[in-house]
Each structure stands twice: as C-alpha cells, then as structure tokens.
Design a protein around this motif. Structure first.
Motif, PDB file in Angstrom:
ATOM      1  N   ALA A   1       0.834  -1.199   0.000  1.00  0.00           N
ATOM      2  CA  ALA A   1       0.000   0.000   0.000  1.00  0.00           C
ATOM      3  C   ALA A   1       0.866   1.245   0.000  1.00  0.00           C
ATOM      4  O   ALA A   1       0.582   2.215  -0.701  1.00  0.00           O
ATOM      5  CB  ALA A   1      -0.938  -0.008   1.201  1.00  0.00           C
ATOM      6  N   ALA A   2       1.957   1.233   0.747  1.00  0.00           N
ATOM      7  CA  ALA A   2       2.847   2.396   0.782  1.00  0.00           C
ATOM      8  C   ALA A   2       3.504   2.596  -0.574  1.00  0.00           C
ATOM      9  O   ALA A   2       3.604   3.709  -1.078  1.00  0.00           O
ATOM     10  CB  ALA A   2       3.890   2.228   1.868  1.00  0.00           C
ATOM     11  N   ALA A   3       3.963   1.502  -1.204  1.00  0.00           N
ATOM     12  CA  ALA A   3       4.589   1.625  -2.524  1.00  0.00           C
ATOM     13  C   ALA A   3       3.577   2.093  -3.552  1.00  0.00           C
ATOM     14  O   ALA A   3       3.886   2.918  -4.412  1.00  0.00           O
ATOM     15  CB  ALA A   3       5.179   0.283  -2.935  1.00  0.00           C
ATOM     16  N   GLN A   4       2.352   1.582  -3.475  1.00  0.00           N
ATOM     17  CA  GLN A   4       1.318   1.979  -4.426  1.00  0.00           C
ATOM     18  C   GLN A   4       0.994   3.457  -4.269  1.00  0.00           C
ATOM     19  O   GLN A   4       0.885   4.180  -5.245  1.00  0.00           O
ATOM     20  CB  GLN A   4       0.072   1.138  -4.216  1.00  0.00           C
ATOM     21  N   SER A   5       0.849   3.946  -3.037  1.00  0.00           N
ATOM     22  CA  SER A   5       0.498   5.353  -2.854  1.00  0.00           C
ATOM     23  C   SER A   5       1.639   6.254  -3.312  1.00  0.00           C
ATOM     24  O   SER A   5       1.412   7.330  -3.821  1.00  0.00           O
ATOM     25  CB  SER A   5       0.103   5.648  -1.408  1.00  0.00           C
ATOM     26  N   GLU A   6       2.895   5.798  -3.150  1.00  0.00           N
ATOM     27  CA  GLU A   6       4.026   6.584  -3.640  1.00  0.00           C
ATOM     28  C   GLU A   6       3.945   6.736  -5.151  1.00  0.00           C
ATOM     29  O   GLU A   6       4.147   7.812  -5.695  1.00  0.00           O
ATOM     30  CB  GLU A   6       5.326   5.906  -3.238  1.00  0.00           C
ATOM     31  N   ASN A   7       3.623   5.641  -5.860  1.00  0.00           N
ATOM     32  CA  ASN A   7       3.485   5.714  -7.315  1.00  0.00           C
ATOM     33  C   ASN A   7       2.308   6.585  -7.715  1.00  0.00           C
ATOM     34  O   ASN A   7       2.366   7.307  -8.698  1.00  0.00           O
ATOM     35  CB  ASN A   7       3.309   4.318  -7.910  1.00  0.00           C
ATOM     36  N   GLN A   8       1.215   6.514  -6.979  1.00  0.00           N
ATOM     37  CA  GLN A   8       0.047   7.319  -7.310  1.00  0.00           C
ATOM     38  C   GLN A   8       0.299   8.797  -7.063  1.00  0.00           C
ATOM     39  O   GLN A   8      -0.324   9.639  -7.681  1.00  0.00           O
ATOM     40  CB  GLN A   8      -1.168   6.858  -6.503  1.00  0.00           C
ATOM     41  N   ASN A   9       1.198   9.137  -6.156  1.00  0.00           N
ATOM     42  CA  ASN A   9       1.465  10.543  -5.852  1.00  0.00           C
ATOM     43  C   ASN A   9       2.350  11.210  -6.888  1.00  0.00           C
ATOM     44  O   ASN A   9       2.470  12.422  -6.907  1.00  0.00           O
ATOM     45  CB  ASN A   9       2.092  10.676  -4.464  1.00  0.00           C
ATOM     46  N   GLN A  10       2.982  10.424  -7.748  1.00  0.00           N
ATOM     47  CA  GLN A  10       3.800  11.033  -8.787  1.00  0.00           C
ATOM     48  C   GLN A  10       2.912  11.903  -9.663  1.00  0.00           C
ATOM     49  O   GLN A  10       1.880  11.463 -10.147  1.00  0.00           O
ATOM     50  CB  GLN A  10       4.459   9.972  -9.644  1.00  0.00           C
ATOM     51  N   GLY A  11       3.308  13.142  -9.838  1.00  0.00           N
ATOM     52  CA  GLY A  11       2.592  14.005 -10.757  1.00  0.00           C
ATOM     53  C   GLY A  11       1.379  14.708 -10.206  1.00  0.00           C
ATOM     54  O   GLY A  11       0.674  15.371 -10.949  1.00  0.00           O
ATOM     55  N   LEU A  12       1.113  14.592  -8.918  1.00  0.00           N
ATOM     56  CA  LEU A  12      -0.092  15.223  -8.382  1.00  0.00           C
ATOM     57  C   LEU A  12       0.068  16.722  -8.157  1.00  0.00           C
ATOM     58  O   LEU A  12      -0.840  17.361  -7.658  1.00  0.00           O
ATOM     59  CB  LEU A  12      -0.538  14.522  -7.099  1.00  0.00           C
ATOM     60  N   GLU A  13       1.195  17.306  -8.569  1.00  0.00           N
ATOM     61  CA  GLU A  13       1.353  18.752  -8.442  1.00  0.00           C
ATOM     62  C   GLU A  13       0.347  19.496  -9.310  1.00  0.00           C
ATOM     63  O   GLU A  13       0.069  20.663  -9.082  1.00  0.00           O
ATOM     64  CB  GLU A  13       2.773  19.180  -8.804  1.00  0.00           C
ATOM     65  N   LEU A  14      -0.249  18.835 -10.288  1.00  0.00           N
ATOM     66  CA  LEU A  14      -1.237  19.461 -11.163  1.00  0.00           C
ATOM     67  C   LEU A  14      -2.592  19.646 -10.474  1.00  0.00           C
ATOM     68  O   LEU A  14      -3.360  20.536 -10.841  1.00  0.00           O
ATOM     69  CB  LEU A  14      -1.411  18.616 -12.429  1.00  0.00           C
ATOM     70  N   VAL A  15      -2.885  18.827  -9.473  1.00  0.00           N
ATOM     71  CA  VAL A  15      -4.194  18.872  -8.807  1.00  0.00           C
ATOM     72  C   VAL A  15      -4.438  20.253  -8.211  1.00  0.00           C
ATOM     73  O   VAL A  15      -3.580  20.811  -7.535  1.00  0.00           O
ATOM     74  CB  VAL A  15      -4.287  17.776  -7.728  1.00  0.00           C
ATOM     75  N   GLY A  16      -5.609  20.808  -8.501  1.00  0.00           N
ATOM     76  CA  GLY A  16      -5.993  22.126  -8.005  1.00  0.00           C
ATOM     77  C   GLY A  16      -6.595  22.953  -9.122  1.00  0.00           C
ATOM     78  O   GLY A  16      -6.847  22.463 -10.221  1.00  0.00           O
ATOM     79  N   THR A  17      -6.828  24.220  -8.831  1.00  0.00           N
ATOM     80  CA  THR A  17      -7.420  25.138  -9.808  1.00  0.00           C
ATOM     81  C   THR A  17      -6.361  26.119 -10.291  1.00  0.00           C
ATOM     82  O   THR A  17      -5.557  26.612  -9.494  1.00  0.00           O
ATOM     83  CB  THR A  17      -8.619  25.878  -9.183  1.00  0.00           C
ATOM     84  N   TRP A  18      -6.407  26.404 -11.566  1.00  0.00           N
ATOM     85  CA  TRP A  18      -5.387  27.223 -12.231  1.00  0.00           C
ATOM     86  C   TRP A  18      -6.035  28.336 -13.042  1.00  0.00           C
ATOM     87  O   TRP A  18      -7.007  28.113 -13.738  1.00  0.00           O
ATOM     88  CB  TRP A  18      -4.558  26.346 -13.178  1.00  0.00           C
ATOM     89  N   ARG A  19      -5.447  29.534 -12.945  1.00  0.00           N
ATOM     90  CA  ARG A  19      -5.799  30.656 -13.818  1.00  0.00           C
ATOM     91  C   ARG A  19      -4.879  30.564 -15.030  1.00  0.00           C
ATOM     92  O   ARG A  19      -3.658  30.581 -14.890  1.00  0.00           O
ATOM     93  CB  ARG A  19      -5.581  31.994 -13.122  1.00  0.00           C
ATOM     94  N   VAL A  20      -5.480  30.453 -16.202  1.00  0.00           N
ATOM     95  CA  VAL A  20      -4.716  30.189 -17.419  1.00  0.00           C
ATOM     96  C   VAL A  20      -4.914  31.335 -18.401  1.00  0.00           C
ATOM     97  O   VAL A  20      -6.029  31.824 -18.590  1.00  0.00           O
ATOM     98  CB  VAL A  20      -5.180  28.854 -18.062  1.00  0.00           C
ATOM     99  N   GLN A  21      -3.835  31.766 -19.038  1.00  0.00           N
ATOM    100  CA  GLN A  21      -3.872  32.746 -20.118  1.00  0.00           C
ATOM    101  C   GLN A  21      -3.584  32.003 -21.416  1.00  0.00           C
ATOM    102  O   GLN A  21      -2.507  31.422 -21.585  1.00  0.00           O
ATOM    103  CB  GLN A  21      -2.840  33.854 -19.895  1.00  0.00           C
TER     104      GLN A  21
END
Length: 175
Positions: free
Chosen positions: A26-46
């Motif tokens: 479970a720890a290894a799986q959650s580590e893999n799932q956390n890769q790339g989650l910096e995108l999560v959230g709301t963004w103001r885009v131009q």
C-alpha cells in the motif's frame, strides 16, 4: 499469567506480519500514485491562439480560462474566449495523466451549442454546432505553482466531421 503471555505472543507476531505485508504494498502503491499530483488544483490560465506552423499569435491578446484538475485524473474547464458568442460554448470536461518528468497530457471536450457565421472584426472564424476537443501537454519548469502548455484544438460538427483544427499556447498560475 506467564502462560497466557506465551499463548498471545504467536498471535501478536502473526498480526504484525500481516500488517507489514499489507502495509508495504500500500505504501509503494500510494508513492506511485502521488507522482505528478502537483497538477491537482485550480489554475488561472492565459491562452493565446497561434498559427500551428509558425507559432505566431492569431489574436491581439490572450484570454483567461480556469482549469481544475482533480485526484483520479479528471478535470473541468471554463473559458472566456471572445470568439464564441454568449452561451455558444459549454464548459469543458476532461481527463489528465502524468507522463513523467513534470509533464502531463490533458484531453478535454466542450459542446458548441449553436452555429455562428464568421466575424473577422472579432477574430471569429465562425463555428458549427458540435464539439471542441483540446489536447494539451502541460509542463512544469522550476515552479510548482506555474506551468506552460501547447495545445492542439479540433472542431467537429454535429455529425462528428472535423471542420477546423488549430493550436494554442498557455501559461498558468495556481489559484
């Protein structure tokens, strides 16, 4: 008393082994799932529409959009693109995935609710009722709260036939 302790010890040992065996994957799986989650959230885009071959902007100014990326790989989008008439384009829905190296692939679709003729004065090429599909590659550089993207855009009419394609570039700041 000591006899009860000796009886309980194997049970406690077995429980510890089970917890470790279940917890490590479970720890290894959650580590893999956390890769790339910096995108999560709301963004103001131009967003700037550009010529696909030259990269030259097609309109004098960028327009704002909001993109929200959720855990699990879904996203929602809304835009103020002035080329569309009031209520002509619905909000976008889509999916995203982490590609590695702080890069994401995003695909979204929005309905074009009614047809309009071209209006060159408003940088409006005209639109058919149907769908707009945007495929973009988002890249983070040195800042977790900012990214840039390049996108390809495809318009289809109500039958699904492609009638226009385009390109855009964008920059975003975390909301």
């Amino acid at each position: 008393m000591q006899s009860n302790l000796w009886k309980a010890l194997p049970v406690l040992g077995l429980a510890a082994v089970i917890m470790l065996a279940c917890g490590l994957p479970a720890a290894a799986q959650s580590e893999n799932q956390n890769q790339g989650l910096e995108l999560v959230g709301t963004w103001r885009v131009q967003v700037t529409q550009v010529d696909c071959q030259t990269g030259v902007p097609l309109s004098p100014t960028a327009f704002p959009s909001l993109l929200t990326f959720a855990f699990g790989g879904t996203m929602a989008e809304d835009t103020t693109n002035p080329a569309f008439g009031p209520g002509q384009r619905g909000a976008g829905q889509g999916v995203w995935r982490y590609e590695g190296h702080r890069t994401y692939r995003v695909r979204s679709v929005a309905f074009i609710n009614y047809t309009t003729p071209p209006n060159p004065a408003a940088h409006n090429p005209g639109f058919e009722a149907g769908e707009q599909t945007i495929v973009q590659t988002i890249t983070f550089k040195d800042d977790r709260d900012a990214w840039t993207s390049v996108a390809s855009i495809e318009f289809t009419d109500a039958t699904g036939a492609v009638y226009r394609q385009g390109c855009a570039v964008a920059s975003a700041q975390r909301f």
